[in-house]
Design a protein around this motif. Sequence first.
Motif, mmCIF file in Angstrom:
data_model
loop_
_atom_site.group_PDB
_atom_site.id
_atom_site.type_symbol
_atom_site.label_atom_id
_atom_site.label_comp_id
_atom_site.label_asym_id
_atom_site.label_seq_id
_atom_site.Cartn_x
_atom_site.Cartn_y
_atom_site.Cartn_z
ATOM 1 N N SER A 91 0.841 -1.198 0.000
ATOM 2 C CA SER A 91 0.000 0.000 0.000
ATOM 3 C C SER A 91 0.877 1.249 0.000
ATOM 4 C CB SER A 91 -0.917 -0.001 1.221
ATOM 5 O OG SER A 91 -0.138 0.183 2.396
ATOM 6 N N VAL A 92 0.270 2.363 -0.349
ATOM 7 C CA VAL A 92 0.979 3.642 -0.342
ATOM 8 C C VAL A 92 0.110 4.627 0.440
ATOM 9 C CG1 VAL A 92 1.814 5.576 -1.742
ATOM 10 C CG2 VAL A 92 2.121 3.231 -2.571
ATOM 11 N N GLY A 93 0.707 5.278 1.442
ATOM 12 C CA GLY A 93 -0.058 6.231 2.252
ATOM 13 C C GLY A 93 0.643 7.566 2.350
ATOM 14 N N LYS A 94 -0.120 8.548 2.716
ATOM 15 C CA LYS A 94 0.422 9.885 2.903
ATOM 16 C C LYS A 94 1.492 9.825 3.999
ATOM 17 C CE LYS A 94 -1.270 14.482 3.876
ATOM 18 N NZ LYS A 94 -2.386 15.311 4.221
ATOM 19 N N GLY A 95 2.642 10.410 3.741
ATOM 20 C CA GLY A 95 3.724 10.411 4.727
ATOM 21 C C GLY A 95 4.666 9.223 4.608
ATOM 22 N N ASP A 96 4.347 8.235 3.771
ATOM 23 C CA ASP A 96 5.220 7.053 3.606
ATOM 24 C C ASP A 96 6.527 7.435 2.908
ATOM 25 O OD1 ASP A 96 3.283 5.509 4.689
ATOM 26 O OD2 ASP A 96 2.822 4.350 2.866
ATOM 27 N N ASP A 97 7.580 6.685 3.212
ATOM 28 C CA ASP A 97 8.822 6.805 2.442
ATOM 29 C C ASP A 97 8.808 5.750 1.353
ATOM 30 O OD1 ASP A 97 9.897 8.848 3.921
ATOM 31 O OD2 ASP A 97 10.828 7.491 5.388
ATOM 32 N N LEU A 98 9.146 6.143 0.154
ATOM 33 C CA LEU A 98 9.246 5.192 -0.957
ATOM 34 C C LEU A 98 10.626 5.339 -1.594
ATOM 35 C CD1 LEU A 98 5.809 5.579 -2.797
ATOM 36 C CD2 LEU A 98 6.499 3.736 -1.266
ATOM 37 N N GLY A 123 17.702 4.768 -6.598
ATOM 38 C CA GLY A 123 17.937 4.491 -5.186
ATOM 39 C C GLY A 123 17.492 5.649 -4.289
ATOM 40 N N LYS A 124 16.927 6.681 -4.911
ATOM 41 C CA LYS A 124 16.539 7.882 -4.172
ATOM 42 C C LYS A 124 15.303 7.622 -3.299
ATOM 43 C CE LYS A 124 15.199 12.377 -5.535
ATOM 44 N NZ LYS A 124 14.800 13.178 -6.663
ATOM 45 N N LYS A 125 15.338 8.224 -2.087
ATOM 46 C CA LYS A 125 14.170 8.090 -1.198
ATOM 47 C C LYS A 125 13.261 9.305 -1.371
ATOM 48 C CE LYS A 125 14.190 8.520 3.484
ATOM 49 N NZ LYS A 125 14.509 8.151 4.876
ATOM 50 N N ILE A 126 11.975 9.036 -1.442
ATOM 51 C CA ILE A 126 11.043 10.159 -1.552
ATOM 52 C C ILE A 126 9.966 10.010 -0.476
ATOM 53 C CG2 ILE A 126 11.322 10.620 -4.024
ATOM 54 C CD1 ILE A 126 8.489 8.964 -4.080
ATOM 55 N N LYS A 127 9.371 11.131 -0.088
ATOM 56 C CA LYS A 127 8.282 11.086 0.889
ATOM 57 C C LYS A 127 6.981 11.425 0.164
ATOM 58 C CE LYS A 127 8.841 12.052 5.433
ATOM 59 N NZ LYS A 127 8.361 10.820 5.991
ATOM 60 N N VAL A 128 5.957 10.620 0.437
ATOM 61 C CA VAL A 128 4.667 10.873 -0.204
ATOM 62 C C VAL A 128 3.988 12.026 0.523
ATOM 63 C CG1 VAL A 128 2.419 9.911 -0.818
ATOM 64 C CG2 VAL A 128 4.458 8.458 -0.864
ATOM 65 N N GLY A 129 3.902 13.162 -0.134
ATOM 66 C CA GLY A 129 3.293 14.330 0.478
ATOM 67 C C GLY A 129 1.783 14.279 0.370
ATOM 68 N N ARG A 130 1.334 14.277 -0.857
ATOM 69 C CA ARG A 130 -0.119 14.200 -1.086
ATOM 70 C C ARG A 130 -0.428 13.015 -1.965
ATOM 71 N NH1 ARG A 130 -2.565 19.511 -3.563
ATOM 72 N NH2 ARG A 130 -4.536 18.408 -3.412
ATOM 73 N N LEU A 131 -1.500 12.351 -1.642
ATOM 74 C CA LEU A 131 -1.946 11.192 -2.416
ATOM 75 C C LEU A 131 -3.358 11.534 -2.897
ATOM 76 C CD1 LEU A 131 -1.052 8.213 -2.953
ATOM 77 C CD2 LEU A 131 -2.326 7.598 -0.908
ATOM 78 N N VAL A 132 -3.576 11.451 -4.191
ATOM 79 C CA VAL A 132 -4.888 11.882 -4.688
ATOM 80 C C VAL A 132 -5.486 10.860 -5.643
ATOM 81 C CG1 VAL A 132 -4.421 14.360 -4.448
ATOM 82 C CG2 VAL A 132 -3.820 13.198 -6.570
ATOM 83 N N ARG A 133 -6.784 10.910 -5.720
ATOM 84 C CA ARG A 133 -7.505 10.123 -6.706
ATOM 85 C C ARG A 133 -7.942 11.127 -7.766
ATOM 86 N NH1 ARG A 133 -9.014 5.299 -5.794
ATOM 87 N NH2 ARG A 133 -9.460 5.180 -3.587
ATOM 88 N N MET A 134 -7.678 10.811 -9.017
ATOM 89 C CA MET A 134 -7.903 11.807 -10.056
ATOM 90 C C MET A 134 -9.237 11.631 -10.738
ATOM 91 S SD MET A 134 -5.542 13.903 -10.075
ATOM 92 C CE MET A 134 -6.028 14.757 -11.568
ATOM 93 N N HIS A 135 -9.809 12.788 -11.030
ATOM 94 C CA HIS A 135 -10.963 12.782 -11.906
ATOM 95 C C HIS A 135 -10.696 13.849 -12.950
ATOM 96 C CE1 HIS A 135 -15.174 14.467 -12.653
ATOM 97 N NE2 HIS A 135 -14.779 13.686 -13.621
ATOM 98 N N ALA A 136 -10.057 13.424 -14.070
ATOM 99 C CA ALA A 136 -9.618 14.351 -15.101
ATOM 100 C C ALA A 136 -8.889 15.526 -14.459
ATOM 101 C CB ALA A 136 -10.764 14.783 -15.983
ATOM 102 N N ASP A 137 -9.417 16.728 -14.503
ATOM 103 C CA ASP A 137 -8.690 17.880 -13.976
ATOM 104 C C ASP A 137 -8.892 18.090 -12.485
ATOM 105 O OD1 ASP A 137 -7.494 18.497 -16.277
ATOM 106 O OD2 ASP A 137 -8.878 20.089 -16.867
ATOM 107 N N GLU A 138 -9.828 17.384 -11.893
ATOM 108 C CA GLU A 138 -10.086 17.594 -10.465
ATOM 109 C C GLU A 138 -9.462 16.460 -9.665
ATOM 110 O OE1 GLU A 138 -14.339 17.723 -10.446
ATOM 111 O OE2 GLU A 138 -14.259 19.058 -12.187
ATOM 112 N N MET A 139 -9.167 16.743 -8.387
ATOM 113 C CA MET A 139 -8.561 15.679 -7.585
ATOM 114 C C MET A 139 -9.163 15.620 -6.187
ATOM 115 S SD MET A 139 -4.813 17.327 -7.057
ATOM 116 C CE MET A 139 -4.581 17.883 -8.700
#
Lengths: 688, 231
Positions: free
Chosen positions: A331-338, A344-360
Amino acid sequence: MDDVRKLRNIGISAHIDSGKTTLTERILYYTKRIFAMHEVRGKDGVGATMDSMELEKERGITISSAATYCEWGGHRINIIDTPGHVDFTIEVERALRVLDGAILILCAVGGVQSQSLTVDRQMNRYKVPRIAFVNKCDRSGADPYRVVDQLRERLGHNPVLMQIPIGLEGDFRGVVDLVRMKAVYFDGPHGEEVRVEDIPAELLEEAEKRREDMLDAASMFSDELTEAVLEDHVTEDLIHDAVRSGTLSLRMTPVFVGSAYKNIGVQPALDAVVHYLPSPPDVPVHALDPDHDEREIPLQCTPDGPTVALAFKLEVTPYGQLTYVRIYQGSVGKGDDLYIIRSGKKIKVGRLVRMHADEMEDISRAYAGDIVALFGVECYSGDTFTDGRVNYTMSSMFVPEPVISLALSPRDKKAQDNMSKALGRFAREDPTFRTHVDRESGETIISGMGELHLEVYVERMRREFNAEVTTGMPQVAYRESLTKRADFDYTHKKQTGGAGQYGRVAGFIEPSREGTFEFVNQVKGGAIPTEFIPAVEKGFRSCMEKGLLVEFPVVGMKVTVNDGQAHSVDSSERAFLAAAVGAFGQAYPKAGPVILEPIMKIAVETPSEFQGTVMSSINQRRGLIMSSTEDGTFSTIEAEVPLAEMFGYATTLRSLTQGKAEFTMEFSRYAKVPEAVAEELKSRKRRK
Amino acid sequence: MDSFISVSPLKILEKSSRKGLGKGNLGVLIARAGVGKTACLVHIALDKLFRKERLVHVSLEEGPEKVTAYYNVMVSDLVKALNLEDEAEIRWIIDRNRMILAYLNRSFSMERLERSLTSLVDNLDFAPETLIVDGLDFESADREIIERFKDLAGRCDVEIWFSALSHRHITETNERGIPYPCERFDDLFSLIIRLDPDPTGVFLRLLKDYDAPVAPGMAVRLDPNTFLALD
């Protein structure tokens, strides 16, 4: 977490102009994701929701795969809208990579057209189960039965009609559901009220016959259904299970009919998505383990395992980069490290969104099987993310080499800066789009898969990045190659004060079977010391960048070095590198070098009355016609044509056929250019 | 490609009185479903193509992709059987000299075929010497269409080979020994051959040889997988 078995990741894939954007719009309306409907080339100037880019709205085509989410019948559906033009096939290929199933839209008038063949081949490559929706049944000349025949004959499907139309063309007013044996009509201003009635008497016999055909076909996938048919106690569930089983095994294509524009038949198609297309756990997925020779590792579509996700689409928005990902495991959650496996770069998930064309819509966590978007993550399209517990990568996607290039000149300094931003962005979004600066001319060169492919990026540069550029003439990506073996024995010797340079290499070059660079070291007894062998290889490899004929890259060369000589003081890596370059210069002219050009496979679809005219136009372009297929009133002419001859063909074809013909084009192979063309290229080079 | 004839099923034609069909004439290959009609027709086509003669393959059932696939498989088998080196050159010769005309979903008509042939000559300077017609429904074909093909063969100076589907349960023959479904118009064909499966292989038998008598046992045994001649 919701039941993953109630999730569908689907694509809507089709020939251009067969109505996929309209169908998507209707789906979003009926699933209450939007509250008004527009047309693709909307008179209201709003345009359909899935066409999020300005350019797409203007052209009435869909270039980017916008992802959107909706719910139907207690199921969640992620829809990836895929482009229909062949020049954007990387978009289609990427979308198909992350989909579990698809709706193949076909036009009830045009039927299976050349573009449908290309799209279908791509779906086969990724083993995507699909249902077919024969759209535009309200149009003059609509014949869904002919389209079903074409699905069988031209695409090799096992199509099974699940519905028959009530009326056709101007009289098209509903469908007969062959599972329930009911007539279904769509009332209300936008067809949102589904009315179920008895089958009209005049259609009953036809419906019974078609239902029998459908049951025969479905029985092949279920012994229970076979038994039930014999004992006359067939239930709807038994039919659904059998059809689902046939569809998932890619041995059956259930066919639905309708008219998205007239709001007929869309809701049953949504029911079919739920009933017959796979959920994520139905589709086996493998990752590759780079630590163990890229061994295939099966992934489990569960929320508990180590996270593995694939970035399949990047989009630039005013707020930063939006990265569409498919989560295959974990799973992927807000605040997770990926972790990005490539870098090999680490990134932090800031915002996770479900898309609806131009809206989120912001969400806190998404689970295996789902398609969501990450905000503000710097990565490339095709990158694999994990949570660090495993080091897997999703199998790489098939990426063809670009075949055409175009020189760009920015109008001013501001345009130069904006162009650089745009090019960086496009290269990250689309692996078939490449860019580099020509060392000699200093010009910025962009390369891609076709004229239209590059034209669209140039327009996007202007519109989205405000980068005004002028473009040169499109240039074909020619190559050079060898045709026979040639020996070399070259000594590089330099003595001009200070330390000298000495290296001798001997051996031969020849065409390589694989079309790549191969280097074979057969030096015995230390004639060339081992530490200098990599420099020899490097020297030959560097020569591949520019052939000596017309300075195009050389492909398919095998180098065998079998002798040489070194000097205890004056030999060095640099000396052997120079010796290899000299040896190439000595052998290459004797190796029968030739110029190769990209040959494109084209398919022209035309009303049969223009068959001769089209053949002639292809012939005039050094084309080799392979076949002509007549089907109804249309002919499809397949040919191989050098890319260099295809510039402007779309315009020519339109004028030759009163705009009634169209063509698709894809790279086929490289082939030797005729002598006259080679001479022209050589003299052009001399004039430079 | 001189070695081709050593393994080609066309050996059967070498046994015929005129060593082949010849321009202006019609030939037909009769076989039951699944026995290998198309494979044998493709061998006939390859023989012409290897001589760099131009050929049109008319398919009334399959699209060009499947037809091309048949040729590719046959060529691969030949390359293996004859240990040939330059497969790419062979495929190039085939592509240059073969044209596939497919008519799907009952869209075939003699008018359409003639129009396409004229278009090939006028626009591409492609005048075929042989036509292969695969998938014509002989059961429902009337005499007139075969006569029109005969007329076309004469006017265009081509030889035309057909495949015809027979059935296990229909065993009758006409007084000249020609079986269903060609017994109604065998007079229009110069050569008639039949593909017969047998426990020891597949046999290609000559049933009609112009007006010459056909000796019993005029047959060539074929490998049931590759359809290459065994003896």
